[in-house]
Design an enzyme around this catalytic site. Sequence first.
Site, PDB file in Angstrom:
ATOM      1  N   CYS A 117    -133.286 -19.871  23.484  1.00  0.00           N
ATOM      2  CA  CYS A 117    -134.330 -20.357  22.600  1.00  0.00           C
ATOM      3  C   CYS A 117    -135.099 -21.508  23.250  1.00  0.00           C
ATOM      4  O   CYS A 117    -136.333 -21.528  23.262  1.00  0.00           O
ATOM      5  CB  CYS A 117    -133.699 -20.819  21.288  1.00  0.00           C
ATOM      6  SG  CYS A 117    -134.861 -20.994  19.935  1.00  0.00           S
ATOM      7  N   CYS A 152    -138.732 -20.035  18.372  1.00  0.00           N
ATOM      8  CA  CYS A 152    -139.351 -19.556  19.613  1.00  0.00           C
ATOM      9  C   CYS A 152    -140.052 -18.219  19.432  1.00  0.00           C
ATOM     10  O   CYS A 152    -140.670 -17.713  20.361  1.00  0.00           O
ATOM     11  CB  CYS A 152    -138.309 -19.457  20.726  1.00  0.00           C
ATOM     12  SG  CYS A 152    -137.229 -18.023  20.584  1.00  0.00           S
ATOM     13  N   CYS A 201    -137.302 -15.226  15.549  1.00  0.00           N
ATOM     14  CA  CYS A 201    -136.820 -16.606  15.584  1.00  0.00           C
ATOM     15  C   CYS A 201    -137.931 -17.537  15.111  1.00  0.00           C
ATOM     16  O   CYS A 201    -139.068 -17.456  15.584  1.00  0.00           O
ATOM     17  CB  CYS A 201    -136.375 -16.982  16.993  1.00  0.00           C
ATOM     18  SG  CYS A 201    -135.961 -18.727  17.158  1.00  0.00           S
ATOM     19  N   GLY A 258    -109.757  -2.317  30.194  1.00  0.00           N
ATOM     20  CA  GLY A 258    -109.515  -2.146  28.768  1.00  0.00           C
ATOM     21  C   GLY A 258    -108.050  -2.213  28.382  1.00  0.00           C
ATOM     22  O   GLY A 258    -107.733  -2.294  27.201  1.00  0.00           O
ATOM     23  N   CYS A 304    -132.576 -18.512  16.957  1.00  0.00           N
ATOM     24  CA  CYS A 304    -131.721 -17.862  17.946  1.00  0.00           C
ATOM     25  C   CYS A 304    -130.335 -18.509  17.931  1.00  0.00           C
ATOM     26  O   CYS A 304    -130.215 -19.730  17.915  1.00  0.00           O
ATOM     27  CB  CYS A 304    -132.277 -18.047  19.356  1.00  0.00           C
ATOM     28  SG  CYS A 304    -133.832 -17.227  19.631  1.00  0.00           S
TER      29      CYS A 304
END
Lengths: 269, 360, 292
Positions: free
Chosen positions: C271, C243, C240, C31, C265
């Site tokens: 997808c 899909c 979606c 970080g 997606c």
Amino acid sequence: MGAVDLSIWAKVNADKPLLSVQGLSKNYGNRIGCADVSFDLFPGEVLGIVGESGSGKSTLLSCLAGHLAPDTGRVIFETAQGPRDTVTMAEAERRKMARTDWAFVHQNPRDGLRMGVSAGGNVGERLMAVGARHYGDIRATAVDWLGRVEIAADRIDDRPRAFSGGMQQRLQIARNLVTGPRLVFMDEPTGGLDVSVQARLLDLLRGLVREMGLSAIIVTHDLAVVRLLADRLMVMKGGHVVEQGLTDQVLDDPQHSYTQLLVSSVLQV
Amino acid sequence: MYVAVKGGERAIDNAHAWLAEERRGDLGVAELSVAQIRAQLSLAVNRVMAEGSLYDPDLAALAIKQARGDLIEAIFLIRAYRTTLPRLGASCPVDTAEMAVIRRISATFKDLPGGQVLGPTFDYTHRLLDFKLAAEGEVSQAATAPAAMEAVPHVMAMLDRDGMIEAEPLGNDVPADLTREPMELPGSRALRLQAITRGDEGFILSMAYSTQRGYGRTHAFVGELRIGAVAVEMEIPELGFAVEIGEIELTECETVNQFKGSKTEPPQFTRGYGLVFGQTERKAIAMSLVDRSLRWAELGEDYTGAPAQDEEFVLMHADNVQATGFLEHIKLPHYVDFQSELELVRRLRAEVFATQEAAE
Amino acid sequence: MTDQAYNFAYLDEQTKRMIRRAILKGVAVPGYQVPFASREMPMPYGWGTGGVQVTAACLTPDDTLKVIDQGADDTTNAVSIRKFFQRTAGVAVTEATAEATLIQTRHRIPEAALTTGQILVYQVPIPEPLRFLEPRETETRKMHELEEYGLIHVKLYEDIARHGTIATSYAYPVKVEGRYVMDPSPIPKFDNPKLSNSPALQLFGAGREQRIYALPPFTHVVSLDFDDHPFEPSKAPHDCDLCGAGESYLDEVIIDDLGGRMFVCSDTDFCRTRCEAGHLGALGVPVLKGGA
């Protein structure tokens, strides 16, 4: 007079000073900022520093609060881990102290507030800085503190821009005191306010100082402010301390000719 | 029926082919050669070398041609090429006192050893469009004189001898290299000068100009401006001494600025410094002003909040390759982020409407 | 075919070593933003130069590279960067998340869970999570050093006070292993939970700003919030349309000028894989053979 008694009582019983200043000097090139200043501040005590502009009182305050590095001298603060010289302390520690044990009230509230952040956010910042993570609690504390400085709770989401000068100053005080600091530095806290607003602010400050048992150092050119707030008084001229003592004593029976002049000019007004 | 957009690759190829066509332009007009650009657009070439921080007029001219005359794009091409080159070593510091000057002027002295040499300058030309150039632009020959052999000493060296200007002793420190190490602030003066000399001419010009208008005023005089060729020498470890490896053209500007001093310290003038590849006079003067205004802390002056006093502001925003890239990246797709903002605003709006309805 | 004029993966080996040192430091201090001497790259700053340099420093000839922008393999910037490494490194490329050993991404984390040994490289425009609260780099570095993070909570507090909720929907700040506050790059906050405890190594490169930072595998990452206003990942409340997936991040696509829209997606590989496996959304067509 009960309040004053409390403060003296605190002084008598605290054998160790909260802040001990030894031989503090700061020059700007050839010009003296402040020279060889020494004093002790005991827990619960309020010290007033008076003098005209250019007397070195603001330089002294900046050195004490760690905003300016003095050329020589020591500023010993009684931390939870014992006495420490804040001049030689690492900046990390000093900044940590500045947001926990210390508070600083600026003359101009714009210097001490975040003008783009709501009143609640301003008060909440120090709480969040020391780890508060419950929005509801932070807000409740902010509401409580706004009340203590006489700002209506329904102003909590307003930004300081929408506040009068007096309200801004009271908000700054709330923002500083919310975490219960042990030492408060104040730079002309009533400067720039109307006389009637000043009186109300002074009243409020006196109440908070007594109630919280705060130690404070107040820089001002206004003798009325120290008369009301300060237990002890230091008079500065040309960077030097020319007289110090109990406030009533110094004001009622000034020894140094400059103090006499200061007092008489105030009395004439 | 929805079909997801495909074919990004073909679109890119076609766009680039079109770009190449546009760059060439009307085939009925003769193509520009790199040599022509180098010879006839030499100030553009100089700017690309300076801000691309690579002294190579041929590559700079090529970059200008490839970039269709967009100088920031050309600078970008040079930088991207430069960064791939091996670092064989560092030259010795060039000695600008030994410069073969083609132009040398001082605003602080009427005359001085070495003389005032105007050289090839736009100064004192009348800015009238010359329509002869639109036809055939054969130039008349400039008068010539034998080159003066005497040295042209720095004006600053003369002031320095009398103690009139702050001393700038030679140092042995190897300066940090902006292109090899991340910029750390606050930076040294050497680092600042590196950043400014390759900074955007327009930005540095505006910063300098702002100091003249009172935002960090330093009362600058051009002590000396000189343009000319200097020898570049390099220590060859196997030989044990320095040999000349080439010559580069430089513009150097030294300003004499407001003096400091006190009752105990005798007053002295202070310095601003500019040094830029090629004939780049505006940039060198601007650089010296910005250098001087950034030195306020070291010289014990007040910080007035002026942008040109703010090291971080100046250094972080001077590089036009960084600036243009980041500016233009906002035309890349951001629809994922925008989608999440859409959701949020919809939800917040729905909540407001719900509260309003509940209130009614 | 690689371009013979350039070193493997474009950058010279010394530069790669310098970048690897920064990466290692970043891995050692999760970080923390490690300054590095970012090089000019042949694409503009702000277009992925940081990610490209990190990728170049990590690539080996045996790697399989996937590049996505907005979750998709076929957006122009993804195509351009993928081509760049095909040309300069000659590595194998793929669109399948599971097959990739190194994935460079802009603005998304793939839907398919990442696995041990994979590296996910993020392109980062502004690495400093405190930047828009405090413009000065010298000051923000000090704030990180001293863990002075009160200000970022003030921002979240203000959001709630004003909107009733934390109104940050992407580049949502996180705290890494209880120490550094980090900007996860402009991924939607939907992706934030995937940052934590990932078996993959996550590297973040900011070219213009000269910073690299890292999340080593299985790093604990927490999105900042309040106890009584906990972090919530969010997405469009739809499935979606191609899909039928209900748990993937969706792009909204306008399909006519009468307000018609569909949701698909954003992760094109995810997808397509689902479509090929026979899943079908409201507006999808059955896949007969092969992919797009």
